[in-house]
Design a protein around this motif. Structure first.
Motif, short mmCIF file in Angstrom:
data_model
loop_
_atom_site.label_atom_id
_atom_site.label_comp_id
_atom_site.label_asym_id
_atom_site.label_seq_id
_atom_site.Cartn_x
_atom_site.Cartn_y
_atom_site.Cartn_z
N TYR A 118 0.84 -1.21 0.00
CA TYR A 118 0.00 0.00 0.00
C TYR A 118 0.87 1.26 0.00
CZ TYR A 118 -2.68 3.91 1.69
OH TYR A 118 -3.22 5.15 1.82
N LYS A 119 1.88 1.32 0.88
CA LYS A 119 2.75 2.49 0.95
C LYS A 119 3.45 2.70 -0.40
CE LYS A 119 5.25 1.45 4.52
NZ LYS A 119 6.20 1.44 5.64
N TYR A 120 3.90 1.63 -1.00
CA TYR A 120 4.56 1.72 -2.30
C TYR A 120 3.60 2.35 -3.33
CZ TYR A 120 6.60 0.07 -6.69
OH TYR A 120 7.10 -0.02 -7.96
N CYS A 121 2.37 1.86 -3.34
CA CYS A 121 1.37 2.39 -4.28
C CYS A 121 1.07 3.85 -3.96
CB CYS A 121 0.09 1.56 -4.22
SG CYS A 121 0.28 -0.12 -4.86
N PHE A 122 0.95 4.18 -2.68
CA PHE A 122 0.64 5.56 -2.30
C PHE A 122 1.74 6.51 -2.76
CE2 PHE A 122 0.81 9.23 0.52
CZ PHE A 122 -0.47 9.72 0.36
N PHE A 123 3.00 6.12 -2.59
CA PHE A 123 4.11 6.99 -2.99
C PHE A 123 4.13 7.22 -4.50
CE2 PHE A 123 6.19 5.74 1.12
CZ PHE A 123 6.05 6.98 1.70
N HIS A 124 3.62 6.27 -5.25
CA HIS A 124 3.56 6.45 -6.70
C HIS A 124 2.32 7.21 -7.13
CE1 HIS A 124 6.99 4.36 -8.42
NE2 HIS A 124 6.88 3.48 -7.44
N LEU A 125 1.23 7.04 -6.40
CA LEU A 125 -0.05 7.59 -6.83
C LEU A 125 -0.43 8.88 -6.10
CD1 LEU A 125 -1.83 4.16 -6.91
CD2 LEU A 125 -1.23 5.52 -8.91
N GLY A 126 -0.03 9.02 -4.84
CA GLY A 126 -0.34 10.22 -4.08
C GLY A 126 -1.79 10.35 -3.66
N ASN A 127 -2.54 9.27 -3.72
CA ASN A 127 -3.96 9.31 -3.38
C ASN A 127 -4.32 8.04 -2.62
OD1 ASN A 127 -6.89 8.48 -4.12
ND2 ASN A 127 -6.84 10.69 -4.49
N ARG A 128 -4.87 8.21 -1.42
CA ARG A 128 -5.15 7.05 -0.56
C ARG A 128 -6.12 6.05 -1.18
NH1 ARG A 128 -4.89 11.19 3.58
NH2 ARG A 128 -3.07 10.78 4.87
N GLU A 129 -7.24 6.55 -1.67
CA GLU A 129 -8.26 5.65 -2.22
C GLU A 129 -7.74 4.87 -3.42
OE1 GLU A 129 -11.85 7.80 -2.97
OE2 GLU A 129 -12.10 8.35 -0.87
N THR A 130 -7.06 5.56 -4.30
CA THR A 130 -6.52 4.91 -5.49
C THR A 130 -5.44 3.91 -5.08
OG1 THR A 130 -6.97 6.90 -6.76
CG2 THR A 130 -5.49 5.27 -7.76
N GLU A 185 -8.39 11.21 -17.00
CA GLU A 185 -8.93 11.38 -15.66
C GLU A 185 -7.89 12.05 -14.78
OE1 GLU A 185 -9.57 8.25 -12.06
OE2 GLU A 185 -10.24 7.64 -14.03
N LYS A 186 -8.31 12.98 -13.94
CA LYS A 186 -7.41 13.66 -13.02
C LYS A 186 -7.39 12.92 -11.69
CE LYS A 186 -6.36 17.28 -15.50
NZ LYS A 186 -5.05 17.52 -16.01
N LEU A 187 -6.22 12.78 -11.12
CA LEU A 187 -6.07 12.14 -9.82
C LEU A 187 -5.74 13.22 -8.80
CD1 LEU A 187 -5.84 9.42 -8.31
CD2 LEU A 187 -3.40 9.46 -8.82
N GLU A 188 -6.55 13.33 -7.77
CA GLU A 188 -6.31 14.32 -6.73
C GLU A 188 -5.20 13.82 -5.82
OE1 GLU A 188 -8.69 15.98 -2.92
OE2 GLU A 188 -9.81 15.88 -4.79
N VAL A 189 -4.14 14.59 -5.73
CA VAL A 189 -2.98 14.19 -4.93
C VAL A 189 -3.14 14.72 -3.52
CG1 VAL A 189 -0.49 14.41 -4.69
CG2 VAL A 189 -1.50 14.16 -6.95
N GLU A 190 -2.87 13.84 -2.55
CA GLU A 190 -2.94 14.20 -1.15
C GLU A 190 -1.53 14.38 -0.63
OE1 GLU A 190 -4.89 10.92 0.65
OE2 GLU A 190 -6.64 11.09 -0.61
N SER A 191 -1.38 15.21 0.37
CA SER A 191 -0.05 15.34 0.98
C SER A 191 -0.02 14.44 2.21
CB SER A 191 0.23 16.78 1.38
OG SER A 191 -0.72 17.20 2.33
N SER A 192 1.14 13.85 2.43
CA SER A 192 1.32 12.96 3.57
C SER A 192 2.73 13.12 4.10
CB SER A 192 1.08 11.52 3.15
OG SER A 192 1.39 10.65 4.20
N CYS A 193 2.86 13.30 5.40
CA CYS A 193 4.18 13.44 6.01
C CYS A 193 4.23 12.56 7.24
CB CYS A 193 4.45 14.88 6.42
SG CYS A 193 4.47 16.03 5.03
N ASP A 194 5.36 11.96 7.47
CA ASP A 194 5.54 11.12 8.65
C ASP A 194 6.24 11.88 9.77
OD1 ASP A 194 4.38 9.00 7.36
OD2 ASP A 194 6.28 8.11 6.75
N GLY A 195 6.87 13.00 9.47
CA GLY A 195 7.65 13.74 10.46
C GLY A 195 6.81 14.77 11.17
N GLY A 196 7.45 15.51 12.06
CA GLY A 196 6.77 16.56 12.79
C GLY A 196 6.57 17.79 11.93
#
Length: 172
Positions: free
Chosen positions: A29-41, A90-101
Motif C-alpha cells: 500500500y505504501k509503495y502504491c501511495f508513494f507512486h499515486l499520491g492518493n489514498r483511495e486509489t 482522468e485527473k487524480l487528486e494528490v494528497e499530501s502525507s508526512c511522517d515527520g513533525g
C-alpha cells in the motif's frame, strides 16, 4: 528454492493466505501511495495487486522473495493504471502525507517535489530504497538491474537531490 516450499504451502491454505496478505499489505500500500499520491486509489491498486497474486497462486513459482514479486506486480499494475488514466484523461487528486513533525514539513515537501521531478526509474529506486526501506539487492531484483548498477544509481540520485535542495535553500 530456499523459500519455495514454505510459500507453496502457505498458498494452499486460505487462512495462511490471509496471514500473507496481512504481512505484506502495508508495504505494498505504501509503495502504491508513494507512486499515486492518493489514498483511495492506492488502496484500490493494492487490492488489485493481491487479487492478481491470488488468481495466479496455482501457477506461482518462487524465484526470490515473495515481497519482491509483489512489488513487481504493483509496479506493473500502477503502470497500467496510469496508461488507462491517460487514455481517459482522468485527473487524480494528490494528497499530501508526512511522517515527520511540523518542523520537517517544508523540507519533506521540497524533497518529495524533487523526487517527483526524477525520471521514472530514479524515482522508483528512491521510493524502494528510502520509503520502502529495501536493500539494494532486493531493489535490483525488482527493477531487473545488476546490484552494482542500482547501488551506483542510488548514490548518484542522492547527490543530485542534495544539490537541488541546496540550490533551493540559497534561492529562498
Amino acid at each position: 528454492m530456499f523459500e519455495d516450499k514454505k510459500i507453496r504451502n502457505l498458498l494452499l491454505d486460505e487462512e495462511k493466505v490471509e496471514d500473507l496478505i496481512r504481512k505484506y499489505y502495508s508495504d505494498i500500500y505504501k509503495y502504491c501511495f508513494f507512486h499515486l499520491g492518493n489514498r483511495e486509489t492506492a488502496q484500490d491498486i493494492t487490492q488489485e495487486v493481491f487479487l492478481k497474486f491470488l488468481k495466479s497462486r496455482d501457477t506461482y513459482r518462487e524465484y526470490g522473495k515473495l515481497k519482491n514479486y509483489l512489488y513487481v506486480v504493483a509496479k506493473y499494475t500502477i503502470k497500467d493504471f496510469f496508461r488507462k488514466r491517460c487514455e481517459t484523461t482522468e485527473k487524480l487528486e494528490v494528497e499530501s502525507s508526512c511522517d515527520g513533525g511540523l518542523d520537517n514539513v517544508p523540507l519533506q515537501v521540497d524533497i518529495w517535489r524533487e523526487i517527483q521531478r526524477l525520471d521514472p526509474l530514479d524515482k522508483e529506486l528512491i521510493i524502494l530504497r528510502y520509503y520502502q526501506d529495501l536493500r539494494v539487492k532486493d531493489i535490483a531484483q525488482i527493477v531487473n538491474l545488476p546490484t552494482s548498477t542500482v547501488g551506483y544509481k542510488i548514490k548518484r540520485i542522492e547527490k543530485l537531490l542534495k544539490l537541488r535542495l541546496e540550490e533551493m535553500k540559497y534561492e529562498r
